[in-house]
Design a protein around this motif. Structure first.
Motif, PDB file in Angstrom:
ATOM      1  N   TRP A  50     150.758  31.981  56.535  1.00 44.40           N
ATOM      2  CA  TRP A  50     149.562  30.905  56.626  1.00 44.40           C
ATOM      3  C   TRP A  50     149.319  30.228  55.286  1.00 44.40           C
ATOM      4  O   TRP A  50     148.694  28.980  55.373  1.00 44.40           O
ATOM      5  CB  TRP A  50     148.244  31.837  56.994  1.00 44.40           C
ATOM      6  CG  TRP A  50     147.064  30.910  57.283  1.00 44.40           C
ATOM      7  CD1 TRP A  50     146.122  30.910  56.543  1.00 44.40           C
ATOM      8  CD2 TRP A  50     146.789  30.552  58.426  1.00 44.40           C
ATOM      9  NE1 TRP A  50     145.053  30.129  56.784  1.00 44.40           N
ATOM     10  CE2 TRP A  50     145.354  29.980  58.350  1.00 44.40           C
ATOM     11  CE3 TRP A  50     147.113  30.433  59.794  1.00 44.40           C
ATOM     12  CZ2 TRP A  50     144.472  29.006  59.172  1.00 44.40           C
ATOM     13  CZ3 TRP A  50     146.342  29.723  60.640  1.00 44.40           C
ATOM     14  CH2 TRP A  50     145.264  29.140  60.691  1.00 44.40           C
ATOM     15  N   SER A  51     149.171  30.983  54.320  1.00 51.08           N
ATOM     16  CA  SER A  51     148.881  30.540  52.746  1.00 51.08           C
ATOM     17  C   SER A  51     150.030  29.114  52.464  1.00 51.08           C
ATOM     18  O   SER A  51     149.837  28.160  51.706  1.00 51.08           O
ATOM     19  CB  SER A  51     148.874  31.266  51.909  1.00 51.08           C
ATOM     20  OG  SER A  51     148.122  32.329  52.143  1.00 51.08           O
ATOM     21  N   LYS A  52     151.189  29.122  53.061  1.00 49.34           N
ATOM     22  CA  LYS A  52     152.341  28.139  52.804  1.00 49.34           C
ATOM     23  C   LYS A  52     152.314  27.168  54.125  1.00 49.34           C
ATOM     24  O   LYS A  52     153.353  26.423  54.291  1.00 49.34           O
ATOM     25  CB  LYS A  52     153.687  28.881  52.551  1.00 49.34           C
ATOM     26  CG  LYS A  52     153.674  29.880  51.582  1.00 49.34           C
ATOM     27  CD  LYS A  52     155.065  30.448  51.618  1.00 49.34           C
ATOM     28  CE  LYS A  52     155.030  31.387  50.141  1.00 49.34           C
ATOM     29  NZ  LYS A  52     156.229  32.012  50.121  1.00 49.34           N
ATOM     30  N   ASP A  53     151.350  27.270  54.749  1.00 55.13           N
ATOM     31  CA  ASP A  53     151.035  26.005  55.982  1.00 55.13           C
ATOM     32  C   ASP A  53     152.108  26.287  56.971  1.00 55.13           C
ATOM     33  O   ASP A  53     152.355  25.536  57.872  1.00 55.13           O
ATOM     34  CB  ASP A  53     151.279  24.558  55.181  1.00 55.13           C
ATOM     35  CG  ASP A  53     150.154  24.310  54.263  1.00 55.13           C
ATOM     36  OD1 ASP A  53     148.989  24.407  54.651  1.00 55.13           O
ATOM     37  OD2 ASP A  53     150.213  23.366  53.455  1.00 55.13           O
ATOM     38  N   ARG A  54     152.635  27.550  57.343  1.00 57.76           N
ATOM     39  CA  ARG A  54     153.562  27.971  58.342  1.00 57.76           C
ATOM     40  C   ARG A  54     152.705  28.445  59.333  1.00 57.76           C
ATOM     41  O   ARG A  54     152.735  29.782  59.627  1.00 57.76           O
ATOM     42  CB  ARG A  54     154.551  28.760  57.794  1.00 57.76           C
ATOM     43  CG  ARG A  54     155.564  28.190  56.657  1.00 57.76           C
ATOM     44  CD  ARG A  54     156.805  29.077  56.394  1.00 57.76           C
ATOM     45  NE  ARG A  54     157.555  29.038  57.553  1.00 57.76           N
ATOM     46  CZ  ARG A  54     158.643  29.952  57.422  1.00 57.76           C
ATOM     47  NH1 ARG A  54     159.195  30.427  56.394  1.00 57.76           N
ATOM     48  NH2 ARG A  54     159.627  30.018  58.329  1.00 57.76           N
ATOM     49  N   GLN A  55     151.559  27.675  59.785  1.00 60.89           N
ATOM     50  CA  GLN A  55     150.477  28.218  60.690  1.00 60.89           C
ATOM     51  C   GLN A  55     151.053  28.796  62.022  1.00 60.89           C
ATOM     52  O   GLN A  55     150.467  29.851  62.402  1.00 60.89           O
ATOM     53  CB  GLN A  55     149.299  27.322  60.868  1.00 60.89           C
ATOM     54  CG  GLN A  55     148.769  27.020  59.408  1.00 60.89           C
ATOM     55  CD  GLN A  55     147.583  25.930  59.398  1.00 60.89           C
ATOM     56  OE1 GLN A  55     147.399  25.675  60.509  1.00 60.89           O
ATOM     57  NE2 GLN A  55     146.823  25.902  58.431  1.00 60.89           N
TER      58      GLN A  55
END
Length: 398
Positions: free
Chosen positions: A244-249
């Protein structure tokens, strides 16, 4: 599949070949429910599989396997071997897949973490963590001595792996996979995250110690690792939060959904969770997107850290270090539970709770009153004392 099983049952030379190559094929056969009752299943389980140097592979052939089986004195027809390998690929819901043990294969398939896997010590610089893994393997061996029927289970889950990272990646991938989400795909993903973010494994080990120290029902570290769904849900969340923190939501939300379905624990991947966490029993725990949980926190089942409605933005509770939250508690809104506070079971908390105080009731009220609340002299999340406040709260008797 039926044709292959028939061929095995009616071809003594082939059976003898398979049996003589048991170090390669027997673990695969024994873990498939489709072969229950077949005459070539090993009737005497290996009680100490870790002593056999010939065990150098996983419990099931991975879909990306490319190497050929080791040569034996007996000849196995290529056609039958191909059928066997096809059967053992993780395309069936009842096949138990396991992380490979071969170091060479790991370096081939995990391209994203190839450089990190070059040095075995790069996974775990914490010597205490290494000691914990060694102890878990010793506990697994002890369990096998007590229950030899579980030798295959412990071997594929613990003893076939040379690090806790790989064992955890394998076990979570098996738990969270389904027919459309292959075990191998999840294993590669999880191992890549754990290799890249070493803080996750430090949290994993602190969580293991927390459960063992605080929960009297936990008989060993390996027992927690394999059987405590609160622990497993928390570790799956750590991986989801990294994504999530790496925009792989999209991927993070998918993991959240699978954790909710499998473990009945719903933690949004955006939530931030510290180390030394105990989710005791864990069923029904719900934690919202902007919630923050500190270190050494103990949370029991059916606890909700939620919002108050449709308000967006920072809308969920902030839990300090050393907090104990009793079963069935709801903490709603962007309120803070300060360090060392205790929330009684079944409470509904809507306002801030000061440090080292106890809040009980619906709506929750401070023990001793707001002006002069009773201060706790011990960390409640460590003592797990949930009833000492009752005598001061009411004269309730049965």
């Amino acid at each position: 599949m039926k044709a292959f099983a028939l061929s095995l049952s009616t071809s003594p030379p082939l059976y003898i070949s398979l049996h003589s190559a048991s170090h390669f094929l027997a673990p695969l056969i024994s873990l498939s429910t489709k072969f229950i009752g077949s005459q070539f299943i090993r009737q005497n389980p290996i009680s100490d599989p870790f002593k056999h140097s010939s065990f150098t592979m996983a419990a099931c052939v991975h879909s990306s396997r490319t190497e050929t089986p080791p040569k034996t004195n007996s000849i196995i027809e290529d056609r039958m071997v191909n059928c066997y390998v096809d059967f053992c690929r993780p395309n069936f819901t009842d096949i138990v897949s396991c992380a490979p043990v071969s170091e060479k294969r790991l370096k081939n398939i995990h391209t994203q973490t190839h450089t990190l896997l070059e040095d075995e010590d790069s996974f775990d610089p914490d010597e205490k963590g290494d000691d914990l893994w060694v102890r878990m393997k010793d506990e697994a061996r002890s369990d096998i001595n007590q229950e030899p029927i579980l030798s295959g289970y412990y071997y594929s889950s613990i003893l076939s792996h040379d690090s806790m990272e790989r064992a955890l990646s394998n076990y979570l991938s098996m738990k969270l996979s389904n027919s459309s989400l292959p075990t191998g795909t999840l294993y590669d993903l999880f191992l890549g995250v754990l290799a890249e973010d070493r803080e996750i494994m430090r949290g994993v080990k602190d969580d293991l110690r927390a459960v063992k120290e605080r929960d009297p029902a936990c008989i060993s570290y390996v027992h927690c690792f394999l059987n405590f769904k609160g622990f497993l849900a928390c570790q799956a969340h750590r991986i989801a939060h990294n994504l999530w923190s790496k925009d792989r939501q999209i991927l993070a939300l998918l993991i959240q959904n699978r954790v909710s379905e499998v473990f009945a624990v719903d933690i949004h991947p955006g939530a931030k969770i510290g180390r030394g966490i105990l989710l005791d029993h864990a069923t029904g725990v719900v934690i919202g997107e902007t919630a923050v949980i500190g270190n050494n926190v103990s949370i029991l089942h059916n606890v909700t850290l939620g919002g108050t409605g449709k308000v967006s933005g920072d809308r969920h509770p902030k839990i300090g270090d050393g907090v104990l939250i009793g079963a069935g508690t709801c903490v709603l809104g962007n309120v803070r539970i300060e360090d060392g506070a205790k929330i009684g079971a079944g409470s509904v908390v809507l306002k801030q709770v000061p440090a080292r105080t106890t809040a009980v009731g619906n709506p929750a009220r401070l023990m001793g009153g707001k002006a002069n609340p009773v201060k706790l002299d011990k960390m409640p999340s460590l003592t797990m004392d949930q009833t000492s406040h009752m005598s001061e709260w009411s004269d309730y008797v049965i």
